[in-house]
Design a protein around this motif. Structure first.
Motif, short mmCIF file in Angstrom:
data_model
loop_
_atom_site.label_atom_id
_atom_site.label_comp_id
_atom_site.label_asym_id
_atom_site.label_seq_id
_atom_site.Cartn_x
_atom_site.Cartn_y
_atom_site.Cartn_z
N THR A 56 0.84 -1.20 0.00
CA THR A 56 0.00 0.00 0.00
C THR A 56 0.88 1.25 0.00
N LEU A 57 1.90 1.26 0.83
CA LEU A 57 2.78 2.44 0.92
C LEU A 57 3.49 2.69 -0.40
N LEU A 58 4.02 1.61 -1.01
CA LEU A 58 4.76 1.81 -2.27
C LEU A 58 3.82 2.33 -3.36
N THR A 59 2.62 1.79 -3.41
CA THR A 59 1.65 2.25 -4.41
C THR A 59 1.41 3.75 -4.26
N THR A 60 1.17 4.20 -3.03
CA THR A 60 0.87 5.61 -2.81
C THR A 60 2.09 6.48 -3.10
N MET A 61 3.28 6.00 -2.72
CA MET A 61 4.49 6.80 -2.96
C MET A 61 4.72 7.05 -4.44
N THR A 62 4.28 6.11 -5.29
CA THR A 62 4.48 6.29 -6.73
C THR A 62 3.41 7.17 -7.35
N GLN A 63 2.36 7.46 -6.59
CA GLN A 63 1.23 8.20 -7.17
C GLN A 63 1.08 9.61 -6.65
N THR A 64 1.66 9.93 -5.49
CA THR A 64 1.52 11.27 -4.93
C THR A 64 2.87 11.76 -4.44
N SER A 65 2.94 13.08 -4.21
CA SER A 65 4.15 13.64 -3.59
C SER A 65 3.84 14.11 -2.17
N SER A 66 2.80 13.54 -1.57
CA SER A 66 2.43 13.89 -0.20
C SER A 66 3.59 13.59 0.74
N PRO A 67 3.65 14.30 1.88
CA PRO A 67 4.67 13.98 2.87
C PRO A 67 4.59 12.51 3.28
N LEU A 68 5.75 11.90 3.57
CA LEU A 68 5.79 10.47 3.88
C LEU A 68 4.97 10.15 5.13
N ILE A 69 4.94 11.09 6.10
CA ILE A 69 4.14 10.84 7.31
C ILE A 69 2.67 10.69 6.95
N GLU A 70 2.19 11.52 6.01
CA GLU A 70 0.77 11.42 5.60
C GLU A 70 0.52 10.10 4.89
N LEU A 89 -8.74 -5.39 16.32
CA LEU A 89 -7.58 -4.51 16.16
C LEU A 89 -7.23 -3.76 17.45
N THR A 90 -8.06 -3.93 18.49
CA THR A 90 -7.71 -3.33 19.78
C THR A 90 -6.86 -4.28 20.61
N HIS A 91 -6.65 -5.50 20.12
CA HIS A 91 -5.84 -6.47 20.85
C HIS A 91 -4.41 -5.96 21.00
N ALA A 92 -3.83 -6.13 22.19
CA ALA A 92 -2.47 -5.62 22.43
C ALA A 92 -1.44 -6.29 21.51
N GLY A 93 -1.76 -7.48 21.00
CA GLY A 93 -0.82 -8.19 20.13
C GLY A 93 -1.16 -8.07 18.66
N SER A 94 -2.04 -7.11 18.30
CA SER A 94 -2.41 -6.91 16.90
C SER A 94 -1.14 -6.74 16.05
N PRO A 95 -1.10 -7.30 14.82
CA PRO A 95 0.13 -7.26 14.03
C PRO A 95 0.69 -5.85 13.89
N SER A 96 2.01 -5.75 13.92
CA SER A 96 2.66 -4.46 13.80
C SER A 96 3.95 -4.63 13.01
N ALA A 97 4.50 -3.50 12.56
CA ALA A 97 5.73 -3.56 11.77
C ALA A 97 6.53 -2.28 11.92
N THR A 98 7.84 -2.40 11.79
CA THR A 98 8.69 -1.24 11.60
C THR A 98 8.52 -0.76 10.16
N VAL A 99 8.86 0.49 9.90
CA VAL A 99 8.74 1.01 8.53
C VAL A 99 9.97 1.88 8.22
N VAL A 100 10.56 1.65 7.04
CA VAL A 100 11.50 2.60 6.45
C VAL A 100 10.99 2.95 5.07
N MET A 101 10.91 4.23 4.77
CA MET A 101 10.51 4.69 3.44
C MET A 101 11.59 5.64 2.92
N LEU A 102 11.91 5.51 1.63
CA LEU A 102 12.89 6.39 1.00
C LEU A 102 12.33 6.79 -0.36
#
Ligand code: ZN
Length: 273
Positions: A56-70, A89-102
């Motif tokens: 999802t992130l890569l798709t949006t990065m190729t389509q807009t120049s919005s700030p990466l935080i947005e 999704l309120t579960h304390a163990g709901s899936p999570s991930a680190t993110v690096v975007m460039l």
């Protein structure tokens, strides 16, 4: 940019890291594993979460120049909407991930980091590379990992201590004074580290999950400078091969205590020269 990457799962498990790129955009995510016997409230799992958010992130990065935080905040919302009707999704163990975007645009390089993956920039005006890492999880974790680190990796006691450690850290996740990761709350995006540098000042950039950066920041077998040279000369797959060799040389974590004896490892190399 000329982008090359490699990713390798820890043996016997789905790869919870994700990497994808275009010539102008790179995303790297490291999903936080759910230890065996631990609940998450999600039927899809961590590998699904990393892939869904990363693509999802890569798709949006190729389509807009919005700030990466947005883009990250919107991406977290989009993925939440893919499973909030089936999962808790309120579960304390709901899936999570680190993110690096460039992102490379006409004259600039924009970056974003959330949680403990690493971005290394080989900058033209300094001999030492610029290393960017969000160390809040490591700071919180340091107070809780003594028991786990004292036990041999692979033993039932270590497995149990690792599960307890992960569950303890969940209590500090996505809250002030704790650490922030991509999960179900888009407000986590506001906590990301971001920056912009003139593209002509950067020779190359490396994006690493902590399973790849451990060669430097946990094992201390090499320096960041040497890691960049290795990536340049031999490519990302060779870096991962050396990580695996180090891990296999210390299977029980006696020399380098760690949560996972072998971890998913991912490296992306972006050459701007
Ligand atoms: Zn789910």
């Amino acid at each position: 940019m000329r982008v090359t990457f490699a990713t390798e799962a820890a043996p016997g498990r789905p790869n919870e890291d994700f990497v994808a790129a275009t010539p102008d955009a790179v995303v790297l995510l490291d999903g936080a594993g759910t230890p065996a016997g631990s609940e998450s409230g999600c039927t899809h799992g961590v590998a699904w979460y990393s892939r869904a958010l990363g693509s999802t992130l890569l798709t949006t990065m190729t389509q807009t120049s919005s700030p990466l935080i947005e883009i990250l905040a919107e991406g977290i919302k989009t993925v939440a909407s893919m499973h909030d009707f089936t999962c808790d999704l309120t579960h304390a163990g709901s899936p999570s991930a680190t993110v690096v975007m460039l992102r490379h645009s006409a004259d600039t390089l924009d970056w974003l980091i959330l949680a403990d993956s690493v971005l290394v920039l080989d900058t033209a005006d300094t001999a030492e590379p610029m290393v960017i890492c969000d160390d809040r999880e490591a700071l919180v974790g340091a107070a809780h990992r003594t028991t786990m680190d004292a036990l041999p990796s692979g033993s039932p006691e270590h497995v149990a201590a690792h599960r307890a450690y992960v569950e303890t850290l969940r209590g500090h996740r996505n809250r002030d004074g704790g650490f922030w990761v991509a999960s179900a709350d888009p407000l986590a995006a506001d906590q990301a580290l971001t920056g912009t540098v003139p593209a002509h000042q950067v020779r190359a950039a490396a994006l690493l999950s902590d399973g790849a950066s451990r060669l430097v920041d946990r094992f201390a077998l090499t320096t960041w400078r040497q890691t960049l040279d290795l990536l340049d000369e031999h490519g990302p797959a060779e870096l991962i091969r050396r990580v695996r060799a180090a891990e296999h040389s210390d299977p029980h974590g006696e020399r380098w205590p760690r949560g996972k004896a072998l971890d998913d490892a991912t490296a992306a190399w972006c050459d701007l020269r």
